[in-house]
Write a protein that holds these residues in place. Sequence first.
Motif, PDB file in Angstrom:
ATOM      1  N   GLN A  51      49.652  50.078 -10.278  1.00 20.89           N
ATOM      2  CA  GLN A  51      50.606  49.316  -9.467  1.00 20.89           C
ATOM      3  C   GLN A  51      51.098  48.117 -10.277  1.00 20.89           C
ATOM      4  O   GLN A  51      50.574  47.014 -10.155  1.00 20.89           O
ATOM      5  CB  GLN A  51      49.951  48.860  -8.156  1.00 20.89           C
ATOM      6  N   THR A  55      55.712  46.694  -5.294  1.00 19.76           N
ATOM      7  CA  THR A  55      56.247  47.876  -4.616  1.00 19.76           C
ATOM      8  C   THR A  55      56.146  49.166  -5.415  1.00 19.76           C
ATOM      9  O   THR A  55      56.397  50.248  -4.869  1.00 19.76           O
ATOM     10  CB  THR A  55      57.726  47.642  -4.256  1.00 19.76           C
ATOM     11  N   TYR A  57      54.282  52.138  -7.519  1.00 11.46           N
ATOM     12  CA  TYR A  57      53.023  52.848  -7.756  1.00 11.46           C
ATOM     13  C   TYR A  57      53.306  53.983  -8.736  1.00 11.46           C
ATOM     14  O   TYR A  57      54.266  54.749  -8.540  1.00 11.46           O
ATOM     15  CB  TYR A  57      52.458  53.422  -6.465  1.00 11.46           C
ATOM     16  N   LYS A 123      45.287  44.032   2.445  1.00  6.03           N
ATOM     17  CA  LYS A 123      46.482  44.875   2.589  1.00  6.03           C
ATOM     18  C   LYS A 123      46.643  45.819   1.407  1.00  6.03           C
ATOM     19  O   LYS A 123      46.802  47.043   1.575  1.00  6.03           O
ATOM     20  CB  LYS A 123      47.707  43.975   2.728  1.00  6.03           C
ATOM     21  N   TYR A 124      46.584  45.266   0.196  1.00  8.32           N
ATOM     22  CA  TYR A 124      46.879  46.084  -0.974  1.00  8.32           C
ATOM     23  C   TYR A 124      45.714  46.988  -1.372  1.00  8.32           C
ATOM     24  O   TYR A 124      45.934  48.084  -1.895  1.00  8.32           O
ATOM     25  CB  TYR A 124      47.333  45.201  -2.136  1.00  8.32           C
ATOM     26  N   GLU A 126      43.585  48.399   0.790  1.00  9.64           N
ATOM     27  CA  GLU A 126      43.644  49.511   1.737  1.00  9.64           C
ATOM     28  C   GLU A 126      44.795  50.454   1.394  1.00  9.64           C
ATOM     29  O   GLU A 126      44.658  51.685   1.438  1.00  9.64           O
ATOM     30  CB  GLU A 126      43.803  48.975   3.154  1.00  9.64           C
ATOM     31  N   ARG A 127      45.939  49.872   1.043  1.00 11.10           N
ATOM     32  CA  ARG A 127      47.106  50.696   0.705  1.00 11.10           C
ATOM     33  C   ARG A 127      46.846  51.551  -0.533  1.00 11.10           C
ATOM     34  O   ARG A 127      47.254  52.723  -0.585  1.00 11.10           O
ATOM     35  CB  ARG A 127      48.323  49.797   0.501  1.00 11.10           C
ATOM     36  N   ASP A 130      44.675  54.418   0.437  1.00  9.67           N
ATOM     37  CA  ASP A 130      45.464  55.357   1.238  1.00  9.67           C
ATOM     38  C   ASP A 130      46.337  56.235   0.350  1.00  9.67           C
ATOM     39  O   ASP A 130      46.421  57.459   0.543  1.00  9.67           O
ATOM     40  CB  ASP A 130      46.318  54.566   2.227  1.00  9.67           C
ATOM     41  N   LYS A 131      46.981  55.648  -0.629  1.00  8.96           N
ATOM     42  CA  LYS A 131      47.852  56.415  -1.515  1.00  8.96           C
ATOM     43  C   LYS A 131      47.055  57.398  -2.377  1.00  8.96           C
ATOM     44  O   LYS A 131      47.489  58.531  -2.603  1.00  8.96           O
ATOM     45  CB  LYS A 131      48.676  55.468  -2.393  1.00  8.96           C
ATOM     46  N   GLU A 237      38.830  50.547   2.788  1.00  7.33           N
ATOM     47  CA  GLU A 237      39.163  51.592   1.827  1.00  7.33           C
ATOM     48  C   GLU A 237      38.537  52.922   2.206  1.00  7.33           C
ATOM     49  O   GLU A 237      39.160  53.982   2.102  1.00  7.33           O
ATOM     50  CB  GLU A 237      38.729  51.165   0.425  1.00  7.33           C
ATOM     51  N   ALA A 240      40.487  54.569   4.942  1.00  5.54           N
ATOM     52  CA  ALA A 240      41.764  55.083   4.443  1.00  5.54           C
ATOM     53  C   ALA A 240      41.564  56.415   3.721  1.00  5.54           C
ATOM     54  O   ALA A 240      42.380  57.340   3.856  1.00  5.54           O
ATOM     55  CB  ALA A 240      42.410  54.062   3.513  1.00  5.54           C
TER      56      ALA A 240
END
Length: 682
Positions: A51, A55, A57, A123-124, A126-127, A130-131, A237, A240
């Motif tokens: 990342q 925004t 990835y 936030k980041y 977990e994101r 998830d990705k 995490e 997710a």
Amino acid sequence: MINEKLAKIWYGGDYNPEQWDESTWSEDQRMFKLAGIDVATINVFSWALNQPDETTYDFTWLDNTIERLYKDEIFVCLATSTGAHPAWMAKRYPDVRRVDFEGRKKEFGGRHNSCPNSPAYQKYAERMADKLGERYKHHPAVLVWHVSNEYGGYCYCENCQKAFLVWLKNKYRTLNAVNAAWNTSFWGHTFYEWDEIVVPSGLSEEWQGGTNTNFQGLSLDYRRFQSDSLLEVFKLERNALKKHTPDIPVTTNLMGLYPELDYFKWGKEMDVISWDNYPSIDTPVSMTAMTHDLMRGLRSGQPFMLMEQTPSQQNWQAYNALKRPGVMRLWSYQAIAHGADTVLFFQLRRSRGATEKYHGAVIEHVGNEHTRVFRESAQLGQELHHLGDKIIGSRVIAKVAIIFDWENRWAIQLSSGPSIALDYVKEVHKYYDAFYQNNIPVDMISVEEDLNQYDLVIAPVLYMVKTGHADRLKAFVRNGGTFVTTYFSGIVNENDLVTLGGYPGELRDLVGIWAEEIDALDPAHYNQIVFENPYGSLNGQYQCNILFDLIHAEGAEVLATYGSDFYKGMPVLTKNRYGSGEAYYIASSPDESFVQDLISTICNEKGMKGEASSTGGVEVTARKKSDKQILFVLNHNEEKATFDLGNKTFMDQLSGETYSGTSEINGRDVLILKEENNNEIH
């Protein structure tokens, strides 16, 4: 079994291909095949690569790495990369940067550098999980998820301050309950508004890096809160990932006896325990064995992952000794003997630069297979391939348990007396070692564990007795169990408030004694434990130091007394009948010979024996499935030594040789033995 895709002891370790070029990747995989490596842990510290900005990835490199490895039949332990946040995040979102004990806002750098209560970090992180879960949920190479890396460290920032108040409100509901738990009437600290409470740091209630505090209840709760805070970001995490891959296990690598996190609480949230084993050259092998057993105990005896060890040397100790020839193999099998179903290294190839460039690796800086370390690694890989699935599914079975409690450890450290020499881990290990020397298996358990499966339970320095724990111990002894505890036990409740009415508080009727005073002397000052009459193996005189409980028998039988000082003749070892069982109390910190003789006496009384007898330095441990077992004979000596299998005949699963009666084992060698008429585990 961790994952049925690979039904053997997994072999491999941390791999960082992002640090190398394409020609090196080809050489790596050639040598991985030579070494028998079948699992690579990847993506541990690649957040900035995955990342590059808020925004964007880009997992192209990771796609290629996983495909390249899997084509060579190498599976992956896929990390989420969140162990260190990117520089752009620290710049754009300063709240991710921790505030240290002295109140200083950290700049970008290092690792373990993210505040767990930072909204941006949560936030980041977990994101990212998830990705990754979405992208690789169907990839056959993924065996297990590895969340972040070696969680640890506390933060004292404004976000933690706010989150701490929320945590306190959820726990106590009212300020009156907080004031009562922390005894804030002392020094006029009564709180009338929630926001009057500040985190305990070098700016408020604590000093010397947090080893001392004015209010133990406050400091205990902050440690609980910080452990919970880090656990919550792990769970973010994990959840997710589970959303996409409910059947792939999720872990994070723990650090054994690491003091800052309550690993029993963490163990409940992990599908499989994994940990990083880095003993020094002079760490007692029984201490390493105890730590393996502690990690196994985090999930009630389930097999665990050895996530990291070094093939050779470490880079962060004062003196980074090489592992002597044979020791890497020996210590790898010790992990397996105590319940590990993986042997993984940090690292597979040595880094070229930065702080871990001198940390050992399967592939050294020379970059070829012609090194001692690689030859030893390849030998182990071949052996694990030969063993196949013979060990998978077996477990260590013990009738002895030793209670270990991180919160009790914190409370002892923060207790404001009576002795700075009191080391909880060393006291626990002293008792563990007595069983280890006799090859008697031990479970390391929490205060919440069911005791009915054990015959003998030891609780060294059980200073903090939590709600309901005394009742469980009493029920265990009442029903025929044997309980052993020591000086400085039963003193406080979970808030570090003294249990009034005489020490050892809630344990007083169980052990049948009253401790009137506790003397603390320099560890160089010894008293004596004197036996007027022999008791089993205990006879004559032993030494004791550190703390000295001045106790009176209240129904307990006095087995030994102090030999000097004004409390000469007062009890120092007692035994109390309680229901159908018995409880021992040891009123001081005894020498190792006393503990060895006491444990031998109790085990003889209860008919408990080791898996085999052996000379010093030869460890014999068993893993069992149903009524079948595998014996691991590990010689930690440089020279040959002996062990005695009695009248049974066993076959070594590595060499095919048979052993019975008194046998020899070479220095730093390993035997994996099964009874000759039971050559398979069913």
